[in-house]
Design a protein around this motif. Structure first.
Motif, mmCIF file in Angstrom:
data_model
loop_
_atom_site.group_PDB
_atom_site.id
_atom_site.type_symbol
_atom_site.label_atom_id
_atom_site.label_comp_id
_atom_site.label_asym_id
_atom_site.label_seq_id
_atom_site.Cartn_x
_atom_site.Cartn_y
_atom_site.Cartn_z
ATOM 1 N N ASN A 1 -7.097 0.584 -22.446
ATOM 2 C CA ASN A 1 -7.806 -0.528 -21.828
ATOM 3 C C ASN A 1 -8.178 -0.128 -20.411
ATOM 4 O O ASN A 1 -7.322 0.017 -19.558
ATOM 5 N N GLU A 2 -9.473 0.060 -20.179
ATOM 6 C CA GLU A 2 -9.892 0.579 -18.887
ATOM 7 C C GLU A 2 -9.602 -0.377 -17.734
ATOM 8 O O GLU A 2 -9.373 0.052 -16.623
ATOM 9 N N GLY A 3 -9.578 -1.673 -17.969
ATOM 10 C CA GLY A 3 -9.261 -2.614 -16.901
ATOM 11 C C GLY A 3 -7.842 -2.437 -16.399
ATOM 12 O O GLY A 3 -7.597 -2.381 -15.195
ATOM 13 N N SER A 4 -6.889 -2.308 -17.295
ATOM 14 C CA SER A 4 -5.504 -2.137 -16.865
ATOM 15 C C SER A 4 -5.280 -0.747 -16.279
ATOM 16 O O SER A 4 -4.503 -0.579 -15.347
ATOM 17 N N GLU A 5 -5.995 0.274 -16.802
ATOM 18 C CA GLU A 5 -5.873 1.614 -16.235
ATOM 19 C C GLU A 5 -6.380 1.620 -14.797
ATOM 20 O O GLU A 5 -5.789 2.244 -13.925
ATOM 21 N N PHE A 6 -7.499 0.923 -14.545
ATOM 22 C CA PHE A 6 -8.030 0.881 -13.192
ATOM 23 C C PHE A 6 -7.062 0.148 -12.267
ATOM 24 O O PHE A 6 -6.828 0.589 -11.143
ATOM 25 N N LYS A 7 -6.491 -0.966 -12.721
ATOM 26 C CA LYS A 7 -5.539 -1.698 -11.875
ATOM 27 C C LYS A 7 -4.347 -0.825 -11.519
ATOM 28 O O LYS A 7 -3.875 -0.838 -10.380
ATOM 29 N N THR A 8 -3.871 -0.043 -12.475
ATOM 30 C CA THR A 8 -2.758 0.868 -12.223
ATOM 31 C C THR A 8 -3.171 1.931 -11.214
ATOM 32 O O THR A 8 -2.442 2.221 -10.265
ATOM 33 N N LEU A 9 -4.352 2.521 -11.423
ATOM 34 C CA LEU A 9 -4.866 3.531 -10.498
ATOM 35 C C LEU A 9 -4.997 2.947 -9.102
ATOM 36 O O LEU A 9 -4.531 3.543 -8.128
ATOM 37 N N TYR A 10 -5.605 1.781 -8.994
ATOM 38 C CA TYR A 10 -5.831 1.199 -7.677
ATOM 39 C C TYR A 10 -4.504 0.850 -6.995
ATOM 40 O O TYR A 10 -4.357 1.042 -5.791
ATOM 41 N N ALA A 11 -3.528 0.377 -7.762
ATOM 42 C CA ALA A 11 -2.210 0.070 -7.189
ATOM 43 C C ALA A 11 -1.568 1.337 -6.617
ATOM 44 O O ALA A 11 -0.998 1.316 -5.522
ATOM 45 N N LYS A 12 -1.690 2.438 -7.342
ATOM 46 C CA LYS A 12 -1.118 3.707 -6.861
ATOM 47 C C LYS A 12 -1.833 4.177 -5.598
ATOM 48 O O LYS A 12 -1.202 4.628 -4.653
ATOM 49 N N VAL A 13 -3.162 4.101 -5.595
ATOM 50 C CA VAL A 13 -3.926 4.498 -4.413
ATOM 51 C C VAL A 13 -3.570 3.585 -3.244
ATOM 52 O O VAL A 13 -3.380 4.043 -2.112
ATOM 53 N N GLY A 14 -3.440 2.297 -3.505
ATOM 54 C CA GLY A 14 -3.066 1.348 -2.467
ATOM 55 C C GLY A 14 -1.732 1.688 -1.827
ATOM 56 O O GLY A 14 -1.567 1.603 -0.610
ATOM 57 N N GLU A 15 -0.766 2.108 -2.639
ATOM 58 C CA GLU A 15 0.535 2.519 -2.110
ATOM 59 C C GLU A 15 0.403 3.739 -1.207
ATOM 60 O O GLU A 15 1.061 3.847 -0.185
ATOM 61 N N LEU A 16 -0.464 4.669 -1.603
ATOM 62 C CA LEU A 16 -0.642 5.894 -0.831
ATOM 63 C C LEU A 16 -1.303 5.643 0.517
ATOM 64 O O LEU A 16 -1.016 6.344 1.490
ATOM 65 N N ILE A 17 -2.183 4.657 0.591
ATOM 66 C CA ILE A 17 -2.913 4.451 1.846
ATOM 67 C C ILE A 17 -2.326 3.357 2.728
ATOM 68 O O ILE A 17 -2.884 3.056 3.777
ATOM 69 N N LYS A 18 -1.194 2.783 2.343
ATOM 70 C CA LYS A 18 -0.615 1.702 3.147
ATOM 71 C C LYS A 18 -0.390 2.115 4.598
ATOM 72 O O LYS A 18 -0.570 1.320 5.506
ATOM 73 N N SER A 19 -0.003 3.364 4.813
ATOM 74 C CA SER A 19 0.285 3.795 6.176
ATOM 75 C C SER A 19 -0.976 4.202 6.932
ATOM 76 O O SER A 19 -0.910 4.521 8.107
ATOM 77 N N HIS A 20 -2.118 4.212 6.273
ATOM 78 C CA HIS A 20 -3.373 4.585 6.912
ATOM 79 C C HIS A 20 -4.403 3.476 6.701
ATOM 80 O O HIS A 20 -4.453 2.857 5.657
ATOM 81 N N LYS A 21 -5.217 3.273 7.709
ATOM 82 C CA LYS A 21 -6.326 2.334 7.574
ATOM 83 C C LYS A 21 -7.424 3.047 6.779
ATOM 84 O O LYS A 21 -7.851 4.140 7.154
ATOM 85 N N PRO A 22 -7.881 2.476 5.668
ATOM 86 C CA PRO A 22 -8.948 3.141 4.918
ATOM 87 C C PRO A 22 -10.200 3.291 5.784
ATOM 88 O O PRO A 22 -10.603 2.342 6.447
ATOM 89 N N VAL A 23 -10.768 4.486 5.816
ATOM 90 C CA VAL A 23 -11.956 4.707 6.633
ATOM 91 C C VAL A 23 -13.100 3.839 6.116
ATOM 92 O O VAL A 23 -13.313 3.718 4.923
ATOM 93 N N GLY A 24 -13.765 3.190 7.049
ATOM 94 C CA GLY A 24 -14.827 2.272 6.679
ATOM 95 C C GLY A 24 -14.317 0.893 6.336
ATOM 96 O O GLY A 24 -15.093 -0.015 6.055
ATOM 97 N N GLY A 25 -13.006 0.714 6.316
ATOM 98 C CA GLY A 25 -12.409 -0.578 6.011
ATOM 99 C C GLY A 25 -12.030 -0.723 4.550
ATOM 100 O O GLY A 25 -12.493 0.010 3.682
#
Length: 175
Positions: A1-25
């Protein structure tokens, strides 16, 4: 299910960037991540795909890249009987908003993603798909043809974003 795969991917990326402000916001980063990932799922028929993001602190930019081993942008255009001059032309058409979907109000994700970062943050972008290469920096766009020995199976989209990029108002780039 691509929707749940994307949510999982985005959650992992979100964890990785918590200590950094995403460039461009956060809005720009989330939009581009969502659109380009969605394009891979909807168009490429990949077996493997990757999303990579790395900050180069000394060089003062962040590289955001998407890569898949799918049918390529030109291959997708061919399957939909869409005319194009060469593989570089198919990439240019896709960046301009040409869509292989039946709903002609679609086809803006790649275009708007590049506009958000290239215009909104003066980023550089490169797309390699099959025998075509599309490179954009500011107002300058360059197109290249790879010979068959250099042929790239699938698609690579890489965006080099300056770390100084402030929050980008994404809605002015969306139609």
């Amino acid at each position: 299910n691509e929707g749940s795969e994307f949510k999982t991917l985005y959650a992992k990326v979100g964890e990785l960037i918590k200590s950094h402000k995403p460039v461009g916001g956060e809005s720009a980063f989330k939009y581009v991540l969502s659109e380009l990932t969605d394009n891979i799922y909807q168009h490429s028929r990949f077996k493997k795909s990757f999303m990579m993001c790395q900050a180069y602190k000394n060089k003062k930019y962040v590289e955001l890249s998407f890569i898949d081993d799918g049918i390529s942008i030109p291959g997708n255009f061919e399957e939909h009987n869409m005319d194009f001059e060469g593989d570089w032309d198919a990439i240019t058409e896709a960046v301009s908003g040409q869509s292989t979907k039946d709903n002609y109000e679609r086809g803006t994700g790649l275009r708007s993603s590049l506009q958000i970062y290239c215009e909104g943050a003066q980023a550089e972008a490169m797309i390699v798909s099959r025998n075509g290469v599309y490179y954009k920096k500011s107002e300058d766009t360059q197109l290249y043809r790879l010979d068959d020995q250099q042929r790239f199976p699938g698609t690579l989209i890489s965006i080099r974003i300056p770390m100084k990029a402030e929050n980008i108002e994404i809605y002015k780039y969306l139609e």
